[in-house]
Design a protein around this motif. Structure first.
Motif, mmCIF file in Angstrom:
data_model
loop_
_atom_site.group_PDB
_atom_site.id
_atom_site.type_symbol
_atom_site.label_atom_id
_atom_site.label_comp_id
_atom_site.label_asym_id
_atom_site.label_seq_id
_atom_site.Cartn_x
_atom_site.Cartn_y
_atom_site.Cartn_z
ATOM 1 N N LYS A 116 -4.600 11.628 -7.379
ATOM 2 C CA LYS A 116 -3.655 11.209 -6.342
ATOM 3 C C LYS A 116 -3.345 9.722 -6.452
ATOM 4 O O LYS A 116 -2.196 9.302 -6.252
ATOM 5 N N PHE A 117 -4.353 8.919 -6.777
ATOM 6 C CA PHE A 117 -4.084 7.484 -6.912
ATOM 7 C C PHE A 117 -3.044 7.230 -8.002
ATOM 8 O O PHE A 117 -2.123 6.425 -7.818
ATOM 9 N N TYR A 118 -3.190 7.892 -9.139
ATOM 10 C CA TYR A 118 -2.286 7.624 -10.256
ATOM 11 C C TYR A 118 -0.894 8.236 -10.069
ATOM 12 O O TYR A 118 0.096 7.648 -10.533
ATOM 13 N N PHE A 119 -0.799 9.396 -9.412
ATOM 14 C CA PHE A 119 0.460 10.135 -9.482
ATOM 15 C C PHE A 119 1.094 10.533 -8.147
ATOM 16 O O PHE A 119 2.267 10.905 -8.126
ATOM 17 N N ALA A 179 -6.233 4.264 -3.117
ATOM 18 C CA ALA A 179 -6.661 5.643 -3.372
ATOM 19 C C ALA A 179 -6.982 6.364 -2.073
ATOM 20 O O ALA A 179 -6.645 7.543 -1.903
ATOM 21 N N ALA A 180 -7.637 5.663 -1.152
ATOM 22 C CA ALA A 180 -7.967 6.281 0.142
ATOM 23 C C ALA A 180 -6.708 6.589 0.931
ATOM 24 O O ALA A 180 -6.585 7.660 1.546
ATOM 25 N N LEU A 181 -5.761 5.671 0.933
ATOM 26 C CA LEU A 181 -4.517 5.898 1.680
ATOM 27 C C LEU A 181 -3.753 7.088 1.113
ATOM 28 O O LEU A 181 -3.276 7.951 1.856
ATOM 29 N N LEU A 262 -7.096 8.906 7.110
ATOM 30 C CA LEU A 262 -7.833 7.922 6.325
ATOM 31 C C LEU A 262 -7.083 6.596 6.396
ATOM 32 O O LEU A 262 -5.994 6.457 5.824
ATOM 33 N N LEU A 263 -7.668 5.636 7.102
ATOM 34 C CA LEU A 263 -7.017 4.359 7.357
ATOM 35 C C LEU A 263 -7.863 3.246 6.750
ATOM 36 O O LEU A 263 -8.820 2.765 7.371
ATOM 37 N N PRO A 264 -7.574 2.832 5.527
ATOM 38 C CA PRO A 264 -8.419 1.833 4.859
ATOM 39 C C PRO A 264 -8.140 0.413 5.336
ATOM 40 O O PRO A 264 -7.013 0.031 5.616
ATOM 41 N N VAL A 265 -9.209 -0.358 5.420
ATOM 42 C CA VAL A 265 -9.152 -1.784 5.716
ATOM 43 C C VAL A 265 -9.880 -2.498 4.582
ATOM 44 O O VAL A 265 -10.973 -2.081 4.192
ATOM 45 N N SER A 266 -9.281 -3.546 4.045
ATOM 46 C CA SER A 266 -9.923 -4.215 2.920
ATOM 47 C C SER A 266 -9.759 -5.720 3.006
ATOM 48 O O SER A 266 -8.846 -6.238 3.653
ATOM 49 N N ALA A 267 -10.658 -6.409 2.357
ATOM 50 C CA ALA A 267 -10.596 -7.864 2.218
ATOM 51 C C ALA A 267 -11.260 -8.222 0.903
ATOM 52 O O ALA A 267 -12.153 -7.515 0.430
#
Length: 391
Positions: A116-119, A179-181, A262-267
């Motif tokens: 899913k991340f790639y395509f 990827a998570a999103l 799926l709600l990703p948070v990143s830093a």
């Protein structure tokens, strides 16, 4: 991805939806929370602080169902060892799968996460009805460009691939938050249905056959399953191969709706481990307060029942072979615990390489149990550059 602390140059434009909607990835809204799944959605902008007492916590992971390649039997004691990536270079997908598995209460397939991340078509996210997801997308309008950047940053493995074709099993690297999103699309695929233990080993014959048969059988048209990705991941031969692989995934996966969005948070303080090393060599290392802020997010996630994923260097765990051309050893793992030992805070990192503890540095090996390693805070600080968790 969504709260970058670094600027990315040359950011790709919005992902083109060249062939319309994906046929493989159907829209799936949020279902009634499954038993044992935490229905809470954490605040979008909380106050992050360190857990000053380093209070002990252990995040429960869902039972695994992995099996070794070449055999039909599911591991009778899967909790004893994490799913390993084998010879693949997609640790991001394994760490993301751990985050998602913990969030939804089911062991999901890392190979499905990577596909899913790639395509997957990011434009499909706008059609999902979940209000929390829609609010998340509005708050982060740059997500299509971030996804495109991550895809363009992927490497292509040349081994057995002299034409550098972007075949699925030759792609390396990715972004955990993107990827998570994207995993909000199409429903989850369990590790039992699409086994990923030892990387691609379960599907070696499948990939070998598709290299020859897929381009011959492919219709003379734009392949919808891969039409929305970036140009770097497309070619006539690779499109046919990747489309056929995604059809195979579709046939194997008994997809279920996600119980929560799926709600990703990143830093992050660097784009990747190589960038982190370049900062050190240039004499401008990340400030100690910046790393402390990352650890505050790790503490926040653990204290609120989430298993965050971290970006760091594998060489913390194992010495570099002088012949290894990889100077950075960029790695990603989920953090599933915290404790205080000998007056120091330690974090339980779930390594997904499948490497034996005995091969790790002697001091690390003593704190390792079947791929789960207790790392001291000072050890993490040496190369920690990113933290991602799911709200």
């Amino acid at each position: 991805m969504f709260e970058r602390d670094v600027k990315r140059a040359g950011r790709a434009g919005n992902v083109r939806s060249a062939c319309g909607a994906l046929l493989l990835l159907l829209v799936a809204g949020s279902a009634t929370p499954a038993q044992g799944v935490d229905p809470r959605i954490l605040p979008a902008t909380p106050r992050y602080v360190r857990n000053a007492a380093c209070a002990p916590v252990r995040i429960a992971m869902p039972p695994g169902t992995h099996r070794l390649p070449g055999g039909p039997l599911i591991s009778p004691r899967p909790a004893e060892i994490p799913v390993g990536q084998g010879d693949s270079a997609i640790c991001f997908a394994y760490a993301t799968a751990d985050m998602i598995s913990q969030r939804v209460g089911r062991a999901v397939s890392p190979l499905d996460v990577a596909g899913k991340f790639y395509f997957a078509d990011p434009a499909r996210l706008e059609a999902l009805p979940d209000p929390a997801l829609r609010a998340h997308l509005r708050a982060h309008p740059g997500y299509p460009a971030d996804i495109a950047w991550g895809r363009n940053a992927a490497d292509i493995n040349p081994v057995g691939n002299p034409g550098l074709q972007p075949y699925f099993d030759k792609l390396e690297g990715g972004e955990e938050d993107a990827a998570a999103l994207l995993y909000n699309l199409g429903g989850l695929c369990a590790e039992r249905d699409l086994p990923s233990h030892e990387g691609y080993a379960h599907f070696g014959p499948t990939y070998a056959a598709l290299r020859f048969s897929a381009p011959v059988r492919a219709p003379n048209q734009c392949l919808r399953r891969v039409g929305a990705t970036v140009d770097k991941l497309r070619s006539r031969r690779a499109d046919a191969f990747n489309d056929a692989w995604l059809r195979r995934v579709d046939a194997l996966c008994r997809r279920e709706p996600l119980p929560v969005p799926l709600l990703p948070v990143s830093a992050r303080v660097a784009a990747n481990q190589l960038d982190f090393m370049a900062m050190l060599e240039a004499g401008r290392p990340p400030a100690r307060t910046d790393i402390t802020r990352l650890l505050s997010r790790v503490d926040y996630a653990l204290d609120h029942g989430r298993a965050p994923a971290i970006g760091y260097s594998w060489y913390i765990l194992q010495d570099r072979d002088p012949k290894d051309p990889d100077l950075a050893a960029d790695h990603s793992s989920a953090v599933i615990g915290r404790r205080k030992a000998a007056g120091r805070c330690q974090y339980l990192v779930q390594d997904n390489t499948g490497e034996y503890c005995a091969r790790m540095r002697p001091d690390i090996a003593r704190r390792c149990d079947n791929g789960r390693v207790w790392l001291r805070e000072d050890e993490l600080r040496r190369s920690l550059y990113s933290v991602i968790y799911l709200r």
